[in-house]
Design a protein around this motif. Structure first.
Motif, PDB file in Angstrom:
ATOM      1  N   ASN A 169     -36.941   6.602 -98.355  1.00  0.00           N
ATOM      2  CA  ASN A 169     -37.275   7.813 -99.371  1.00  0.00           C
ATOM      3  C   ASN A 169     -38.761   7.518 -98.369  1.00  0.00           C
ATOM      4  OD1 ASN A 169     -34.771   8.215-101.081  1.00  0.00           O
ATOM      5  ND2 ASN A 169     -34.920   5.386-100.851  1.00  0.00           N
ATOM      6  N   LEU A 170     -39.447   8.019 -99.565  1.00  0.00           N
ATOM      7  CA  LEU A 170     -41.132   8.158 -99.236  1.00  0.00           C
ATOM      8  C   LEU A 170     -41.609   7.321 -99.185  1.00  0.00           C
ATOM      9  CD1 LEU A 170     -42.104  11.968-100.325  1.00  0.00           C
ATOM     10  CD2 LEU A 170     -40.785  11.603 -98.142  1.00  0.00           C
ATOM     11  N   ASP A 171     -41.046   6.381 -99.670  1.00  0.00           N
ATOM     12  CA  ASP A 171     -41.735   4.579-100.034  1.00  0.00           C
ATOM     13  C   ASP A 171     -42.022   3.751 -99.109  1.00  0.00           C
ATOM     14  OD1 ASP A 171     -39.860   3.712-100.790  1.00  0.00           O
ATOM     15  OD2 ASP A 171     -39.657   3.305-103.575  1.00  0.00           O
ATOM     16  N   GLY A 172     -40.246   4.430 -97.795  1.00  0.00           N
ATOM     17  CA  GLY A 172     -40.911   3.665 -96.865  1.00  0.00           C
ATOM     18  C   GLY A 172     -39.032   2.504 -96.760  1.00  0.00           C
ATOM     19  N   THR A 173     -38.435   2.989 -98.277  1.00  0.00           N
ATOM     20  CA  THR A 173     -37.104   2.384 -98.193  1.00  0.00           C
ATOM     21  C   THR A 173     -36.011   3.201 -98.252  1.00  0.00           C
ATOM     22  OG1 THR A 173     -37.307   2.829-100.613  1.00  0.00           O
ATOM     23  CG2 THR A 173     -37.961   0.870-100.268  1.00  0.00           C
ATOM     24  N   HIS A 181     -37.347  -1.675 -93.297  1.00  0.00           N
ATOM     25  CA  HIS A 181     -37.678  -0.291 -93.930  1.00  0.00           C
ATOM     26  C   HIS A 181     -37.819   1.125 -93.545  1.00  0.00           C
ATOM     27  CE1 HIS A 181     -38.973  -2.734 -96.978  1.00  0.00           C
ATOM     28  NE2 HIS A 181     -39.373  -1.783 -97.146  1.00  0.00           N
ATOM     29  N   SER A 182     -38.044   2.159 -93.538  1.00  0.00           N
ATOM     30  CA  SER A 182     -37.744   2.972 -92.851  1.00  0.00           C
ATOM     31  C   SER A 182     -38.803   3.427 -91.543  1.00  0.00           C
ATOM     32  CB  SER A 182     -37.998   4.112 -93.891  1.00  0.00           C
ATOM     33  OG  SER A 182     -38.425   5.295 -93.011  1.00  0.00           O
ATOM     34  N   ILE A 183     -38.333   4.295 -90.674  1.00  0.00           N
ATOM     35  CA  ILE A 183     -38.892   3.721 -89.156  1.00  0.00           C
ATOM     36  C   ILE A 183     -40.105   4.732 -89.702  1.00  0.00           C
ATOM     37  CG2 ILE A 183     -36.817   3.433 -87.790  1.00  0.00           C
ATOM     38  CD1 ILE A 183     -36.956   6.395 -86.971  1.00  0.00           C
ATOM     39  N   TRP A 184     -40.172   5.853 -90.565  1.00  0.00           N
ATOM     40  CA  TRP A 184     -41.478   6.462 -90.591  1.00  0.00           C
ATOM     41  C   TRP A 184     -42.684   5.644 -91.237  1.00  0.00           C
ATOM     42  CZ3 TRP A 184     -38.908   9.410 -87.396  1.00  0.00           C
ATOM     43  CH2 TRP A 184     -37.929   9.707 -87.190  1.00  0.00           C
ATOM     44  N   GLN A 185     -43.460   5.843 -90.620  1.00  0.00           N
ATOM     45  CA  GLN A 185     -44.893   4.927 -91.629  1.00  0.00           C
ATOM     46  C   GLN A 185     -45.227   5.880 -91.968  1.00  0.00           C
ATOM     47  OE1 GLN A 185     -44.965   1.428 -90.327  1.00  0.00           O
ATOM     48  NE2 GLN A 185     -43.288   1.832 -89.846  1.00  0.00           N
ATOM     49  N   TRP A 186     -44.752   6.535 -92.864  1.00  0.00           N
ATOM     50  CA  TRP A 186     -45.739   7.775 -93.589  1.00  0.00           C
ATOM     51  C   TRP A 186     -47.340   7.193 -94.375  1.00  0.00           C
ATOM     52  CZ3 TRP A 186     -43.310  12.173 -93.533  1.00  0.00           C
ATOM     53  CH2 TRP A 186     -41.887  12.536 -93.253  1.00  0.00           C
ATOM     54  N   ASN A 215     -35.677  12.913 -94.637  1.00  0.00           N
ATOM     55  CA  ASN A 215     -35.499  12.181 -95.976  1.00  0.00           C
ATOM     56  C   ASN A 215     -34.392  11.604 -96.563  1.00  0.00           C
ATOM     57  OD1 ASN A 215     -35.614  14.871 -96.216  1.00  0.00           O
ATOM     58  ND2 ASN A 215     -36.814  14.597 -97.988  1.00  0.00           N
ATOM     59  N   ASN A 216     -34.157  11.099 -97.379  1.00  0.00           N
ATOM     60  CA  ASN A 216     -33.302  10.989 -98.483  1.00  0.00           C
ATOM     61  C   ASN A 216     -32.420  12.638 -98.868  1.00  0.00           C
ATOM     62  OD1 ASN A 216     -30.902   9.594 -99.571  1.00  0.00           O
ATOM     63  ND2 ASN A 216     -32.223   8.649-100.912  1.00  0.00           N
ATOM     64  N   VAL A 217     -31.599  12.685 -99.295  1.00  0.00           N
ATOM     65  CA  VAL A 217     -30.926  13.535-100.245  1.00  0.00           C
ATOM     66  C   VAL A 217     -31.048  13.874-101.071  1.00  0.00           C
ATOM     67  CG1 VAL A 217     -29.058  14.757 -98.204  1.00  0.00           C
ATOM     68  CG2 VAL A 217     -28.198  12.563 -99.551  1.00  0.00           C
ATOM     69  N   ASN A 218     -31.148  12.881-101.826  1.00  0.00           N
ATOM     70  CA  ASN A 218     -31.586  12.123-103.148  1.00  0.00           C
ATOM     71  C   ASN A 218     -33.654  12.549-103.046  1.00  0.00           C
ATOM     72  OD1 ASN A 218     -29.385  11.810-104.097  1.00  0.00           O
ATOM     73  ND2 ASN A 218     -29.821   9.495-103.813  1.00  0.00           N
ATOM     74  N   ALA A 219     -33.925  13.463-102.604  1.00  0.00           N
ATOM     75  CA  ALA A 219     -35.028  13.828-102.683  1.00  0.00           C
ATOM     76  C   ALA A 219     -35.869  13.849-103.157  1.00  0.00           C
ATOM     77  CB  ALA A 219     -35.098  15.798-101.785  1.00  0.00           C
ATOM     78  N   ASN A 220     -37.149  13.828-102.797  1.00  0.00           N
ATOM     79  CA  ASN A 220     -37.942  13.209-103.772  1.00  0.00           C
ATOM     80  C   ASN A 220     -39.039  14.756-103.167  1.00  0.00           C
ATOM     81  OD1 ASN A 220     -40.781  13.198-104.781  1.00  0.00           O
ATOM     82  ND2 ASN A 220     -41.092  10.902-103.976  1.00  0.00           N
ATOM     83  N   PRO A 221     -39.482  15.383-105.266  1.00  0.00           N
ATOM     84  CA  PRO A 221     -40.459  17.105-104.353  1.00  0.00           C
ATOM     85  C   PRO A 221     -41.421  17.066-103.463  1.00  0.00           C
ATOM     86  CG  PRO A 221     -39.214  16.179-106.801  1.00  0.00           C
ATOM     87  CD  PRO A 221     -38.980  14.827-105.827  1.00  0.00           C
ATOM     88  N   ALA A 222     -41.782  15.396-103.510  1.00  0.00           N
ATOM     89  CA  ALA A 222     -43.160  15.543-102.651  1.00  0.00           C
ATOM     90  C   ALA A 222     -43.148  15.554-101.828  1.00  0.00           C
ATOM     91  CB  ALA A 222     -43.762  14.471-103.233  1.00  0.00           C
ATOM     92  N   VAL A 223     -41.807  16.212-100.729  1.00  0.00           N
ATOM     93  CA  VAL A 223     -42.011  16.203 -99.150  1.00  0.00           C
ATOM     94  C   VAL A 223     -42.785  17.587 -98.836  1.00  0.00           C
ATOM     95  CG1 VAL A 223     -39.451  16.326-100.097  1.00  0.00           C
ATOM     96  CG2 VAL A 223     -40.471  15.182 -97.522  1.00  0.00           C
ATOM     97  N   LEU A 224     -42.605  18.600-100.104  1.00  0.00           N
ATOM     98  CA  LEU A 224     -42.694  19.437 -99.699  1.00  0.00           C
ATOM     99  C   LEU A 224     -44.338  20.222-100.237  1.00  0.00           C
ATOM    100  CD1 LEU A 224     -39.788  21.482-100.440  1.00  0.00           C
ATOM    101  CD2 LEU A 224     -39.692  20.804 -98.429  1.00  0.00           C
ATOM    102  N   SER A 225     -44.903  18.706-100.463  1.00  0.00           N
ATOM    103  CA  SER A 225     -46.610  19.331-100.526  1.00  0.00           C
ATOM    104  C   SER A 225     -47.476  18.965 -99.049  1.00  0.00           C
ATOM    105  CB  SER A 225     -46.743  17.545-100.871  1.00  0.00           C
ATOM    106  OG  SER A 225     -47.312  16.863-100.213  1.00  0.00           O
ATOM    107  N   ILE A 226     -48.124  19.310 -99.436  1.00  0.00           N
ATOM    108  CA  ILE A 226     -48.763  19.890 -98.075  1.00  0.00           C
ATOM    109  C   ILE A 226     -48.820  19.085 -97.562  1.00  0.00           C
ATOM    110  CG2 ILE A 226     -51.062  20.481 -99.528  1.00  0.00           C
ATOM    111  CD1 ILE A 226     -50.069  21.813 -95.611  1.00  0.00           C
ATOM    112  N   GLU A 227     -49.417  17.781 -97.987  1.00  0.00           N
ATOM    113  CA  GLU A 227     -50.022  16.323 -97.879  1.00  0.00           C
ATOM    114  C   GLU A 227     -48.570  16.248 -97.193  1.00  0.00           C
ATOM    115  OE1 GLU A 227     -50.371  14.016-100.689  1.00  0.00           O
ATOM    116  OE2 GLU A 227     -50.215  11.843 -99.454  1.00  0.00           O
ATOM    117  N   GLY A 455     -33.512   1.882 -88.734  1.00  0.00           N
ATOM    118  CA  GLY A 455     -34.310   0.745 -89.468  1.00  0.00           C
ATOM    119  C   GLY A 455     -35.232   0.241 -88.525  1.00  0.00           C
ATOM    120  N   LEU A 456     -36.449  -0.481 -89.434  1.00  0.00           N
ATOM    121  CA  LEU A 456     -37.409  -1.495 -88.808  1.00  0.00           C
ATOM    122  C   LEU A 456     -36.882  -2.750 -87.627  1.00  0.00           C
ATOM    123  CD1 LEU A 456     -41.175  -0.797 -90.350  1.00  0.00           C
ATOM    124  CD2 LEU A 456     -40.020   0.221 -88.152  1.00  0.00           C
ATOM    125  N   ASP A 457     -35.995  -3.150 -88.577  1.00  0.00           N
ATOM    126  CA  ASP A 457     -35.136  -4.317 -87.745  1.00  0.00           C
ATOM    127  C   ASP A 457     -35.983  -4.381 -86.137  1.00  0.00           C
ATOM    128  OD1 ASP A 457     -34.459  -5.411 -90.011  1.00  0.00           O
ATOM    129  OD2 ASP A 457     -32.291  -5.621 -88.619  1.00  0.00           O
TER     130      ASP A 457
END
Ligand SMILES: CO[C@H]1[C@H](O)[C@@H](O)[C@H](O)O[C@@H]1C(=O)O
Length: 708
Positions: A169-173, A181-186, A215-227, A455-457
């Motif tokens: 997820n975009l919040d790191g979970t 936690h997620s390896i992606w340091q958004w 990103n998760n298949v339970n997708a947050n629409p924000a992933v497509l924002s330009i940011e 993950g980050l383990d």
């Protein structure tokens, strides 16, 4: 160079530190291989240059140096006792090969061959093929005991697209993530780049994985924002020379949630334009962007059905948008909407009528089993049934239903069982692997996905042995004909030790581990007895925990005073009708149905007699008890190998095995005591009797309270 060293060393790369837990072991490896230093080339010639060839050069130099403790010289021509890596466009090299043998290599294949004057050439049609060949060469040096210096290897991958799916997820979970936690340091991207991204890319490229859904298949629409797209671009740029394409999961409502439109109807003109603009933006940043994964109209997520449209309408609209860019749509067939009917039938019922209605650049992503990543399921009947639609398997590497990262469960055997399943949909030998790799149907895209356990383990996957599942997924995605045992041994050698006794013992444990888990969790075709929501411990009594209405009464096991098991035969939900003959008849008849799937397809009396002469109740007791005994055996084996493993990893695995044993007992006792309330039979006296009371075990329903 030991690629999987990067797994074992426990790179705390979020903070940029390296924690070299396993370094002693790694030096042991070098000594072993040094004794065969005749296999080491004296020269390297890499005639071409590109970012990928820079990696090839670096990997070879450092790998050979570490393996043989030698500085191998760079030269600029073919030298006797040399190693040369290049593509078929390099005439000096391609003249050693027949045109036809090069042409079958496609994009990713390679040949490693030693020619007359002791020159070994790694050749491919592309830089990436040369990279895969290089990793193969290094793996071979590490894992082949003969150390022969004469190569003749030709490899072409089974699937074109070999993709990890991160449920990050975009919040790191991480959904169903058990390695931190997620390896992606958004938050830090795109400015700050974690050194771990490169290690991730190397590890994946070393086994041929060439795609990642971030990103998760339970997708947050924000992933497509330009940011976010700028962050994604940064990752794509890092991964590109390693051949890893980036894909994104999208939310079907993005045009309304993110774009402010009043609808996300796939047939609406403004919706289509919104997606076209979005695609243009994505491809201007990431020209080789892979495409989208879509979970639609499942578990409450939006989708085309919200607008009276079909899955095909939704998938095709997106496919048309990506087509000119070469992008694909991986449309998931995991559709779960509790409606009181047999959940195992849902995907087939929704998708089979749409067979042939999807665009060429749509691929249906189908979970291996018809319910949900259980310790054992039959294959999903969609495989083979969709003869005019391209399908890709989705495997789960993360152990959602198999003890998280606390249990040692090697999934190579599960993956193989699935891939080797014969669907009979186009005669004998219509195995899932042949159905999905383009051998049976002429598929223009072939692909396979694995839900990542990363993950980050500090050891990447939460359990040292869980890394083997990431490895096994990659190796089977490359070559689904490899045996699970070969993969296990290969991984053990690269990750732990070359000691023969260690390899034999621990590959034995790995090979047995999934069956042990099936035994202590869900033997004989039982399934989904796991705790509601978290899916960790046993909760066959789920009716007390507020589970979904379709789970009632008595969950999927349907235990009652007469017997146990889900009747999916023609006298029950008739899920068997979704399989082709002769499987349909085999599954439909308890006398023919393989015992490991018996209670998946049948509700049978407690006194039903099994092949070995035991009645069903006693056999359940034996299987649950056997699972516990198997874990005890894993413990003894591990303990006996203490001198062969570094202290940190020895202790870590020992601790995990202690948890696993406790929990295997927990599973056995909870399930047997619970089923006993229906069977009213004693647990055979020669087996260990539960020490706990059912009521107390029910209290343990919350995740991991038992660890204390
Ligand atoms: C990502 O959501 C998951 C959900 O966590 C999981 O429990 C179930 O297995 O399947 C879903 C899916 O595959 O979509």
């Amino acid at each position: 160079m030991i690629i999987f060293l990067y797994f074992i060393t426990g790179t705390q790369w979020a903070s940029g530190q390296n924690k070299l837990d396993g370094s002693e072991l790694w030096f042991t490896h070098m000594e072993t291989i040094e004794s065969a230093s005749f296999a080491c080339p004296s020269f390297i010639w890499i005639p071409q240059s590109s970012p990928t060839f820079t990696i090839i050069h670096k990997e070879l130099k450092s790998g050979l140096n570490k393996l043989y403790n030698r500085e191998v010289k760079d030269v600029s021509r073919l030298n006797s006792n040399g190693l040369c890596v290049g593509t078929s466009s390099q005439k000096d090299l391609s003249s050693y090969f027949k045109k036809e043998e090069l042409s079958v290599l496609g994009n990713d294949g390679y040949i490693i061959r030693t020619t007359g004057n002791n020159v070994t050439i790694i050749i491919a049609n592309t830089d990436l093929g040369a990279l895969y060949g290089t990793y193969h060469y290094l793996r071979y040096l590490q894992t082949d005991n003969t150390h022969k210096a004469n190569f003749d290897i030709v490899e072409v991958p089974s699937y074109q697209r070999r993709i990890l799916n991160h449920w990050d997820n975009l919040d790191g979970t991480v959904e169903r993530g058990y390695a931190g936690h997620s390896i992606w340091q958004w938050k830090d991207l795109p400015q700050k780049i974690s050194p771990g991204y490169i290690e991730y890319a190397r590890a994946n490229a070393s086994i041929g994985i060439n795609g990642t859904v971030l990103n998760n298949v339970n997708a947050n629409p924000a992933v497509l924002s330009i940011e976010y797209l700028k962050k994604v671009k940064t990752l794509a740029d890092i991964f590109r020379p390693y051949g890893i394409k980036v894909y994104l999961s999208i939310n079907f409502s993005s045009p309304s949630v993110l774009g402010g439109l009043t609808t996300a109807d796939p047939l609406n003109k403004d919706v289509r334009i919104w997606w076209q603009d979005k695609a243009k933006q994505i491809y201007s940043l990431i020209p080789d962007f892979g495409g989208f994964v879509v979970k639609a109209n499942s578990e409450g997520l939006p989708g085309p059905q919200d607008f009276g449209r079909t899955h095909a309408d939704g998938a095709n609209m997106l496919a048309d948008v990506l087509e000119s860019y070469g992008g694909i749509i991986m449309w998931r067939a995991f559709v779960y909407n509790p409606n009181g009917n047999d959940r195992a039938k849902q995907a087939y019922n929704e998708f089979k009528p749409l067979d042939g209605k999807f665009r060429k650049n749509v691929i249906l992503q189908v979970k291996n089993g018809p319910v949900d990543f259980q310790p054992r399921e039959p294959f999903s009947p969609l495989f083979g049934a969709m003869q005019h639609t391209t399908l890709m398997p989705e495997l789960q590497i993360t152990q959602e239903y198999l003890g998280f990262s606390d249990h040692l469960v090697y999934l190579g055997t599960l993956f193989k069982e699935f891939l080797n399943s014969d669907t009979y949909t186009n005669g004998r030998n219509s195995t899932v692997s042949r159905i999905t790799d383009g051998s049976v149907y002429d598929d223009s895209i072939t692909a396979v996905a694995g839900v990542a356990n990363i993950g980050l383990d500090s050891n990447w996957c939460g359990h040292h042995f869980a890394q083997a599942n990431w490895y096994a997924f990659g190796r089977l995605a490359w070559n689904h004909q490899l045996s699970a045992r070969k993969i296990a041994k290969e991984w053990l050698m690269q990750t732990f030790s070359h000691d023969q006794d260690f390899l034999n013992q621990m590959s034995g444990v790995m090979m047995e581990s999934r069956e042990a888990t099936v035994n202590y969790m869900t033997p004989l075709g039982l399934h989904h007895l796991m705790g509601w929501g978290h899916h960790y411990g046993p909760e066959p009594w789920c009716e007390i925990s507020g589970a979904r209405p379709d789970w009632l009464p008595t969950y999927y096991h349907k235990a009652d005073s007469i017997g146990v098991g889900f009747n999916r035969s023609s006298s029950g939900s008739n899920a068997v009708s979704q399989y082709a003959e002769p499987l349909l008849s085999v599954y439909n008849d308890p006398a023919l149905c393989p015992e490991e799937l018996l209670l998946w397809f049948h509700h049978l009396p407690w006194n039903y007699e099994l092949i070995n002469g035991r009645d069903l109740w006693s056999e359940l007791c034996y299987r649950y008890s056997m699972g516990v005994e198997q874990v005890k055996y894993f413990q003894c084996t591990w303990n006996s190998l203490q001198s062969k493993v570094d202290k940190n990893r020895f202790n870590d695995v020992q601790n995990k095995l202690a948890i696993q044993l406790k929990e295997a007992i927990w599973w056995r006792d909870a399930c047997l005591l619970y089923f006993q309330t229906f069977s009213h039979r004693p647990i055979p006296s020669q087996l260990d009797q539960p020490k706990s009371k059912l009521e107390d075990l029910k209290e343990l329903k919350f995740l991991k309270t038992h660890h204390n």
